[in-house]
Write an enzyme that holds these catalytic residues in place. Structure first.
Site, PDB file in Angstrom:
ATOM      1  N   ASP A  16     114.234  48.432  38.766  1.00  0.00           N
ATOM      2  CA  ASP A  16     112.792  48.322  38.579  1.00  0.00           C
ATOM      3  C   ASP A  16     112.093  47.845  39.852  1.00  0.00           C
ATOM      4  O   ASP A  16     111.038  48.372  40.232  1.00  0.00           O
ATOM      5  CB  ASP A  16     112.469  47.386  37.413  1.00  0.00           C
ATOM      6  N   TYR A  17     112.683  46.844  40.520  1.00  0.00           N
ATOM      7  CA  TYR A  17     112.099  46.353  41.771  1.00  0.00           C
ATOM      8  C   TYR A  17     112.108  47.431  42.842  1.00  0.00           C
ATOM      9  O   TYR A  17     111.122  47.618  43.564  1.00  0.00           O
ATOM     10  CB  TYR A  17     112.859  45.119  42.260  1.00  0.00           C
TER      11      TYR A  17
END
EC number: 2.4.1.80
Length: 459
Positions: free
Chosen positions: A302-303
């Site tokens: 996600d990052y």
């Protein structure tokens, strides 16, 4: 008291006042006209923090700083750095609370012109709230969407839950995918690959199985996504649905205070701090980055979604409604293990976090401020610690009330006790993360290289 304490602080205060004035003037000139309700109260919130960094300090400030630096001893310099660091933490509290008032909990208007959404739900196992969580997506108020459920195995006990809901809502376009596709070492990416490849719509919403979605949640995220042509990533601020019990309250308090503060302030200042529990992306932009398969080598995909999109010039934002985590199996010990796992991820992805992570909580930062002011201006340590703790607690309580947007499920006294427990356990969670860097997630064990890439398992 330090020999140069009062004169140095006076010079810093005078210079800082000038810089703040210059920043306000520059922001006022750069900001386009806005509605009366937002232009006066939240002007700074609409300007990315990086634009403020371009302001040049006045010459006399630079000259004064050089004179001060030549006279400072090491202890005084450390005290000044400590004071500035904690003062910045105070500002983060204010930014987060202000931004929560400005950004969260707005009504969303229906718009049939918005593009369709492919909702990908990776699922492993079930708990007592799974039916409720999944059903909230079957009943979402959005004109065009599909549900894509991903399972590692057809024997997963959650399969029957989804099939039951598919029979209950036959008009909803829902599909099941089994087995995944191995494209890397991240099991979540592998699990989602078949669904991603078959997605019909231009917007992709990745939502964890423990998320309860408000009926207008998808509409809210899609509306935010289409608010700017360069917007490519919209996340929901992590929070929790009201549940009974101390363990659930502990989890909710963490996301409403410590985590919420950093997440809201980071998004306000245009930093990449995306979380994948509920995130919507433009498929075209994601494909430009190589698709989700390109991130199969990272555990915190996600990052890296957010970072790669930002590197390509795309924007990200948070939607109006927070993500409501609604797992029934939460306990304080399992939750602390989860937080410890996140700390390990942050250390691996951003090694410099080692310098900040253990100092950003209430009591470590309070000690820093107390000893700094004691050295610089001779103030007693205990009153500073008390005032610092009162400020920190008050701001956390205010932020959680803003996140909740209603009555909390526990009393102020209960909040205080849970808050104290969270703050007191934070240093031990960090120490555990340092001593045991191996990450265990579900039935898998991961070793990470610096930068966050998953290392292949040793033979």
């Amino acid at each position: 008291m330090c020999k140069y304490g009062k004169s140095n602080l006076a010079a810093v205060a005078s210079s800082t006042s000038s810089i703040i004035g210059a920043a306000a003037a520059a922001v006022a000139e750069a900001q386009p006209s806005a509605s009366p309700s937002t232009s006066s109260s939240f002007l700074l919130l609409e300007v990315p923090f990086r634009h403020l960094l371009r302001l040049q300090p006045p010459p006399y400030f630079i000259a004064g700083t050089r004179r001060m630096a030549a006279q400072l001893d090491v202890t005084t310099l450390i005290a000044i750095v400590g004071f500035v660091f904690v003062f910045c933490l105070y500002l983060i509290h204010i930014i987060a609370l202000s931004y929560s008032k400005y950004r969260l909990h707005h009504k969303v208007k229906e718009d049939s012109s918005l593009p369709g959404v492919s909702i990908i739900k990776p699922i492993v196992g079930k708990d007592n709230n799974l039916y409720e969580n999944i059903e909230s997506f079957f009943t979402t108020q959005y004109h065009k969407y599909e549900l894509l459920f991903c399972f590692n195995s057809s024997d997963d006990e959650a399969v029957e839950v989804v099939k039951c809901l598919m029979k209950k809502y036959p008009k909803v376009d829902a599909k099941l995918f089994f087995g995944g596709e191995t494209v890397g070492l991240n099991p979540k990416i592998n699990n989602m690959m078949p669904a991603y490849r078959s997605a019909l719509y231009p917007l992709i919403l990745v939502s964890d199985s423990g998320i309860f979605m408000r009926s207008d949640g998808v509409l809210d995220m899609a509306t935010t996504m289409m608010s700017h042509e360069k917007m490519a990533l919209v996340t929901q601020t992590p929070y929790c649905k009201d549940r009974e019990g101390f363990d659930a309250a502990f989890e909710q308090m963490y996301f409403g205070t410590s985590h919420g503060r950093i997440y809201l302030a980071g998004n306000c200042m245009d930093f990449v701090c995306s979380t994948g529990m509920s995130s919507m992306m433009k498929k075209e932009a994601l494909d430009e980055c190589g698709g989700i398969s390109n991130f199969g080598g990272y555990l915190a995909e996600d990052y890296f979604f957010g970072r790669e999109l930002a590197n390509r010039g795309y924007k990200s934002a948070i939607s109006s409604h927070p993500a409501l985590q609604n797992s029934s199996s939460v306990s304080v010990s399992s939750f602390l293990d989860r937080i410890c796992r996140w700390v390990k991820l942050r250390i691996a992805m951003l090694p410099h976090i080692l310098l900040v992570e253990p100092l950003q909580d209430c009591f470590p930062s309070g000690l820093i401020m107390a000893f700094s002011l004691n050295h610089l201006v001779g103030l007693n340590i205990m009153p500073i610690l008390i005032l610092h703790t009162i400020y920190w607690f008050s701001m956390d309580y205010s932020l959680m009330n803003s996140m909740q947007n209603g009555k909390l499920s526990f009393s102020p006294l209960q909040f205080m006790l849970i808050w104290l427990l969270r703050e007191l356990t934070a240093p031990f969670v960090f120490i555990k993360a340092l001593l045991q860097p191996t990450i265990q997630w579900r039935n898998n064990v991961f070793h990470l290289a610096w930068g966050g890439q998953i290392l292949p398992p040793k033979c």
